[in-house]
Design an enzyme around this catalytic site. Structure first.
Site, mmCIF file in Angstrom:
data_model
loop_
_atom_site.group_PDB
_atom_site.id
_atom_site.type_symbol
_atom_site.label_atom_id
_atom_site.label_comp_id
_atom_site.label_asym_id
_atom_site.label_seq_id
_atom_site.Cartn_x
_atom_site.Cartn_y
_atom_site.Cartn_z
ATOM 1 N N ASP A 189 0.850 -1.179 0.000
ATOM 2 C CA ASP A 189 0.000 0.000 0.000
ATOM 3 C C ASP A 189 0.898 1.245 0.000
ATOM 4 O O ASP A 189 2.128 1.162 0.153
ATOM 5 C CB ASP A 189 -0.950 -0.036 1.220
ATOM 6 C CG ASP A 189 -2.202 0.777 0.976
ATOM 7 O OD1 ASP A 189 -3.236 0.486 1.596
ATOM 8 O OD2 ASP A 189 -2.158 1.700 0.134
ATOM 9 N N GLU B 208 -10.089 7.155 4.801
ATOM 10 C CA GLU B 208 -9.097 6.431 5.606
ATOM 11 C C GLU B 208 -9.107 6.916 7.055
ATOM 12 O O GLU B 208 -10.173 7.070 7.651
ATOM 13 C CB GLU B 208 -7.729 6.548 4.930
ATOM 14 C CG GLU B 208 -7.767 5.978 3.507
ATOM 15 C CD GLU B 208 -6.402 5.747 2.895
ATOM 16 O OE1 GLU B 208 -6.240 5.972 1.694
ATOM 17 O OE2 GLU B 208 -5.494 5.306 3.613
HETATM 18 C C1 GLC Z 1 -4.284 4.282 -0.079
HETATM 19 C C2 GLC Z 1 -5.215 3.140 0.243
HETATM 20 C C3 GLC Z 1 -5.371 2.154 -0.870
HETATM 21 C C4 GLC Z 1 -5.164 2.837 -2.196
HETATM 22 C C5 GLC Z 1 -3.734 3.324 -2.262
HETATM 23 C C6 GLC Z 1 -3.434 4.089 -3.554
HETATM 24 O O1 GLC Z 1 -3.604 4.698 1.071
HETATM 25 O O2 GLC Z 1 -4.988 2.419 1.451
HETATM 26 O O3 GLC Z 1 -6.687 1.581 -0.750
HETATM 27 O O4 GLC Z 1 -5.429 1.934 -3.259
HETATM 28 O O5 GLC Z 1 -3.385 4.127 -1.152
HETATM 29 O O6 GLC Z 1 -4.140 5.291 -3.579
#
Ligand code: GLC
Length: 636
Positions: free
Chosen positions: A314, A519
């Site tokens: 991530d 988030e």
């Molecule tokens: C974010 C998320 C993830 C996302 C990634 C790219 O922090 O946790 O779901 O796909 O970063 O944006």
């Protein structure tokens, strides 16, 4: 002229030969088996891998953000992937053609590299191609969970794939298959449900995005049907929705058996559909960070479940790992790559990342076999996705972005997502459906005419925002469209007692709810209706018959006095751009269909409160609750 044509028309062979240029070109091409689309994928992988330097291999394992993705970096470092972080776009209100220009630019730089390995460009298309102005915005996952309609979700995947491809991207970081066990979690709305079986049912988004694998498709092997499909990403592996107190990126304290039964089951469904990538979770399992948990990422996901696609990290997950005392970024690279991460979403400091990474491989701390396994997986997805044959955008798809059939599908999804929690102060006298030909209607509240609020997070920007953020229809727009010509509609953002002086409203529709969030920013221990929504309703419901429409990413506190005062209550979740789906149902053209995907608690002191919780399951409305009312239309 696109690049492929140049490759075919201008063979770049300089060696002398008696062969005519075309034959000579194809002879040369056949030596490069990896460039032969008719060669078996695994043969192409082995051929290309054998030609790659260590620097090129670790470059392929690197995903960088578009804001640092210069053509020279992509070409010289053999970068494997570029992404748009949430809302990261060429410029404000950029449409699909603008996106395709940007992404093709990055791709041409990659094709200019020594071996010409194309990049994968990734975007968070989590409810439609939500970064792009004019794209169709679907309900967020929690609303889709309320529909219980697997085929609808598959069709949404198909349409989303078309609109993502139109923008030039072949990769969507979706579906989120979290099983959200606590509404205090800021990502509750990205989950389809608290119930594993509902989430499993909704994994059909993978088939929608990637296409249907043929009978006998090898288990665990990635699949992609063609140029109108995109690479999917099952996320976030594993247990992201089960953390203590719903804390985002927190700790899921649970036995392995329960982790497998509750949170891992949807991944088996995604893998059986040929999902190409799986994203690791920021969260921990019993204190072990998923990103460096070799047991779960390799022994379970890759070995036991047989997943042969890409395990991607991530965003900045490695940076968030080395905060513990005594560790550092170099150690985070070591522990995550050796645990089974194949591609790292760095996304900015890639020079440092590559420097440390190279050193770790040269020292033998990261074995070459681990690098080759990761690069094989990356190349496998790229070959299967057809990126070597069709690396650039397909501009013929531009016309389908936000087209009427796509918006009608989103409208259908909104209809089916609505959950009716109350209909009439006296159950014998239903309040809904509303009369389209009423004399005067009051429409009020913070969410009646704010498209940004109706779309929620991950729309136009990462966090989401207020206002007319894209093309779409608000609740107020939809009511004005559907009522009779003699019906007067009055709109009041924030009604006060003066709103009613000299007025005789037939009834009121009041839309309240949550502002967009994303988030950790969405973690909320109190779950009260924001903007004094309850008080706003009170001002109205004390004076006229009132329908409340709640726009929310999760269950919120509903005070008994509020429920008592209002005549009807509909939860519309985060409906997206097509809110005619709401008026279709509240005015009776279609039946209510939705059922709660999450338990509706009475008080936050009860949390976590979900089905399967053995004792004291005493909700306000139970999981699966949803009223219907006699409607003329069908429930489609
Ligand atoms: C974010 C998320 C993830 C996302 C990634 C790219 O922090 O946790 O779901 O796909 O970063 O944006």
């Amino acid at each position: 002229m696109t690049r492929q044509l140049q490759l075919i028309i201008k063979p770049r062979i300089t060696t002398k030969s008696s062969l005519n240029p075309p034959l000579e070109y194809f002879a040369k091409k056949m030596e490069c088996i990896y460039k032969d689309p008719n060669a078996p994928v695994e043969t192409r992988i082995k051929d290309l891998l054998s030609r790659m330097t260590l620097q090129e291999k670790i470059g392929q394992m690197t995903q960088i953000e578009r804001r640092v993705a210069t053509p020279s970096a992509i070409k010289d470092r053999c970068i494997g992937s570029v992404l748009s972080g949430g809302g990261s776009k060429p410029f404000d209100k950029a449409n699909s053609a603008d996106w395709a220009d940007m992404i093709d630019g990055f791709q041409n730089a990659a094709l200019d590299s020594r071996l010409g390995i194309p990049i994968i460009y990734g975007v968070d298309a989590v409810h439609g191609n939500n970064n792009v102005y004019g794209a169709t915005i679907f309900p967020h996952n929690i609303g889709l969970g309320a529909t219980r309609d697997a085929d609808l979700v598959r069709r949404i995947g198909e349409v989303t794939a078309l609109e993502v491809r139109a923008s030039g991207a072949p990769y969507a970081f979706a579906p989120c298959v979290a099983v959200s066990r606590d509404p205090r979690w800021g990502r509750c709305y990205e989950s389809y449900s608290e119930d594993t079986e509902v989430v499993r049912k909704m994994t059909t988004l993978v088939t929608g995005l990637q296409g249907q694998p043929p009978e006998g498709h090898p288990k665990g092997y990635p699949f992609l049907a063609g140029r109108k499909n995109v690479i999917a990403c099952a996320k976030h592996f594993v247990g992201d929705g089960g953390t203590d107190y719903g804390t985002n990126e927190g700790n899921t304290i649970i036995t392995y058996d329960d982790l497998e039964r509750i949170h891992m089951a949807p991944y088996l469904d995604c893998i059986s559909q040929g999902v190409c990538t799986v994203m690791a979770s920021y969260s921990s399992w019993n204190g072990s960070k998923l990103h460096s948990d070799r047991f779960l990422l390799t022994e379970i996901l890759k070995d036991k479940l047989g997943f042969k696609g890409i395990v991607i990290s991530d965003w900045e997950a490695l940076d968030r790992l080395y905060i513990p005392p005594g560790s550092n970024y170099r150690h985070s690279i070591l522990s995550t790559i050796n645990a089974g991460i194949d591609m790292v979403m760095v996304p900015f400091r890639f020079e440092l990342f590559l420097e440390e990474f190279l050193s770790l491989v040269e020292s033998g701390e990261i074995p070459m076999a681990r690098i080759d396994d990761a690069v094989e997986r990356i190349l496998r997805v790229k070959f299967i996705a057809g990126l070597f044959e069709y690396p650039l955008s397909d501009r013929s798809l531009l016309d389908v972005v936000g087209c009427k059939p796509h918006r009608e599908l989103a409208r259908e999804a909104v209809r089916k997502s609505l959950v009716l929690l109350k209909n009439g102060k006296d159950q014998k006298i239903p309040f809904l459906p509303l009369d389209k030909n009423a004399k005067t209607i009051l429409v009020a509240g913070t969410h009646a005419d704010d498209l940004g609020y109706l779309c929620g997070g991950w729309t136009a920007t990462w966090e989401g925002t207020s206002g007319r953020i894209t093309d779409g229809t608000t609740i107020l727009d939809a009511i004005k469209e559907v009522v009779g010509s003699k019906t007067e509609v009055t709109y009041e953002l924030n009604p006060s007692p003066e709103t009613f002086s000299g007025q005789d409203f037939s009834y009121a529709v009041v839309a309240i709810g949550e502002a967009p969030y994303v988030e950790t920013g969405g973690d909320d221990p109190e779950l009260k209706i924001p903007f004094n929504g309850a008080e706003l309703v009170s001002v109205v419901a004390d004076r006229v018959p009132t329908l409340v429409i709640l726009i929310t990413g999760r269950p919120l506190v509903l005070e008994p006095w509020l429920l008592e005062k209002i005549d009807a209550l509909v939860v519309a979740w985060l409906p997206g751009s097509e809110c005619q789906g709401i008026t279709d149902v509240i005015f009776g053209d279609y039946a209510f269909h939705g059922r709660l995907p999450m338990t509706w608690f009475k008080s936050v002191d009860q949390l976590p409160l979900h089905i399967g919780k053995q004792n004291s399951y005493d909700p306000l409305f139970p999981f699966g609750f949803g009223l219907t009312c006699e409607n003329k239309g069908d429930s489609n």
